[in-house]
Design an enzyme around this catalytic site. Structure first.
Site, PDB file in Angstrom:
ATOM      1  N   CYS A  27      68.153   0.302  -5.273  1.00  0.00           N
ATOM      2  CA  CYS A  27      68.637   1.484  -6.108  1.00  0.00           C
ATOM      3  C   CYS A  27      70.185   1.662  -6.119  1.00  0.00           C
ATOM      4  O   CYS A  27      70.937   0.673  -6.621  1.00  0.00           O
ATOM      5  CB  CYS A  27      68.212   2.862  -5.284  1.00  0.00           C
ATOM      6  SG  CYS A  27      68.088   4.194  -6.588  1.00  0.00           S
ATOM      7  N   HIS A  36      62.364   2.734  -4.604  1.00  0.00           N
ATOM      8  CA  HIS A  36      62.379   2.501  -3.005  1.00  0.00           C
ATOM      9  C   HIS A  36      61.325   2.371  -2.294  1.00  0.00           C
ATOM     10  O   HIS A  36      60.742   3.163  -1.687  1.00  0.00           O
ATOM     11  CB  HIS A  36      62.998   4.142  -2.553  1.00  0.00           C
ATOM     12  CG  HIS A  36      64.315   4.631  -3.234  1.00  0.00           C
ATOM     13  ND1 HIS A  36      65.288   4.637  -2.364  1.00  0.00           N
ATOM     14  CD2 HIS A  36      64.804   5.163  -4.111  1.00  0.00           C
ATOM     15  CE1 HIS A  36      66.430   4.993  -2.998  1.00  0.00           C
ATOM     16  NE2 HIS A  36      66.296   5.465  -4.240  1.00  0.00           N
ATOM     17  N   GLU A  58      61.209   1.453   0.592  1.00  0.00           N
ATOM     18  CA  GLU A  58      61.193   1.818   2.081  1.00  0.00           C
ATOM     19  C   GLU A  58      60.667   3.387   2.414  1.00  0.00           C
ATOM     20  O   GLU A  58      60.186   3.702   3.458  1.00  0.00           O
ATOM     21  CB  GLU A  58      62.679   2.009   2.582  1.00  0.00           C
ATOM     22  CG  GLU A  58      63.575   2.963   2.000  1.00  0.00           C
ATOM     23  CD  GLU A  58      63.882   2.679   0.716  1.00  0.00           C
ATOM     24  OE1 GLU A  58      63.436   1.868  -0.065  1.00  0.00           O
ATOM     25  OE2 GLU A  58      64.794   3.804   0.143  1.00  0.00           O
TER      26      GLU A  58
HETATM   27  N1  GLN Z   1      72.404   7.399  -8.901  1.00  0.00           N
HETATM   28  C1  GLN Z   1      72.555   6.746  -7.509  1.00  0.00           C
HETATM   29  C2  GLN Z   1      73.873   6.059  -7.856  1.00  0.00           C
HETATM   30  O1  GLN Z   1      74.514   6.014  -8.775  1.00  0.00           O
HETATM   31  C3  GLN Z   1      71.441   5.797  -7.407  1.00  0.00           C
HETATM   32  C4  GLN Z   1      70.353   6.803  -6.563  1.00  0.00           C
HETATM   33  C5  GLN Z   1      69.827   6.061  -5.307  1.00  0.00           C
HETATM   34  O2  GLN Z   1      70.052   5.292  -4.835  1.00  0.00           O
HETATM   35  N2  GLN Z   1      68.687   6.725  -5.051  1.00  0.00           N
HETATM   36  O3  GLN Z   1      74.381   5.337  -6.938  1.00  0.00           O
END
Ligand code: GLN
Length: 198
Positions: free
Chosen positions: A82, A177, A179
């Site tokens: 992410c 995610h 995890e």
């Molecule tokens: N929107 C977040 C970012 O720009 C990422 C979201 C997340 O890691 N759950 O870093």
């Protein structure tokens, strides 16, 4: 002799504990990395989800940006989830003014690609490299890989074709995610890369 891999979780911001717990379950020795001295002791690094703008700023304040870039250039295995995927992307779309990444993955990644209305959702993904069982993926304001360069390969896409997992050598980047959904196979793949490097 079986040695326990010693790996780090970048612990500046984000869901650090979940990654550390999953890696420990898989038999790794886990170091929470906040300083260059800690980075120097690990053979691989997980960059968690959270907020990439904050991880970027803190990594520069803590003097970690250059050491992490150097470690990536040196071939250290990295798993970015992410915000972590954003951090290892060479090109970022829709970052904030001045936002930087560590880079390494030959991809262009769009931040917050799923928009506000669908901030979170879950999906079953088919990831052939991880075997037949589908991956249950949780997306939380995740990014999407808009363009996969010649050096990188797609590991997983949504049914509409949007790329959500990519791999390039020892770098693994995923939009979702594992995890938090109890999916250990990406972390195992990361640990296999660490073990293969010796
Ligand atoms: N929107 C977040 C970012 O720009 C990422 C979201 C997340 O890691 N759950 O870093």
């Amino acid at each position: 002799m079986v040695t326990t891999p010693r790996v780090g979780v970048l612990a500046l911001q984000g869901d650090v504990r979940e990654h550390a717990a999953l890696l420990a379950d898989l038999g790794a020795e886990v170091v929470l990395v906040r300083r260059p001295e800690e980075l120097a002791t690990v053979a691989g690094l997980v960059i968690p989800g959270g907020e990439s703008t904050v991880i970027d700023k803190l990594s520069r304040i803590f003097g970690l940006q250059e050491p992490i870039r150097a470690a990536i250039a040196d071939g250290m295995p990295v798993l970015g989830t992410c915000a972590g995927l954003i951090m290892i992307s060479n090109e970022l779309v829709d970052g904030i003014e001045g936002q930087q990444t560590f880079g390494g993955l030959d991809v262009r990644t769009r931040r917050n690609a799923f928009g506000r209305q669908t901030e979170s959702f879950e999906a079953e993904l088919h990831v052939p490299e991880l075997g037949d069982a589908p991956v249950h993926a949780a997306f939380i304001r995740g990014p999407v890989v808009e363009s996969v360069g010649r050096s990188a390969a797609t590991l997983a896409s949504l049914p509409d074709g949007r790329v959500v997992a990519v791999e390039q050598g020892s770098l693994l980047g995923i939009s979702f995610h594992p995890e938090i959904s109890g999916e250990p196979r990406f972390h195992q793949r990361f640990l296999d890369r660490v073990a293969a490097r010796g």
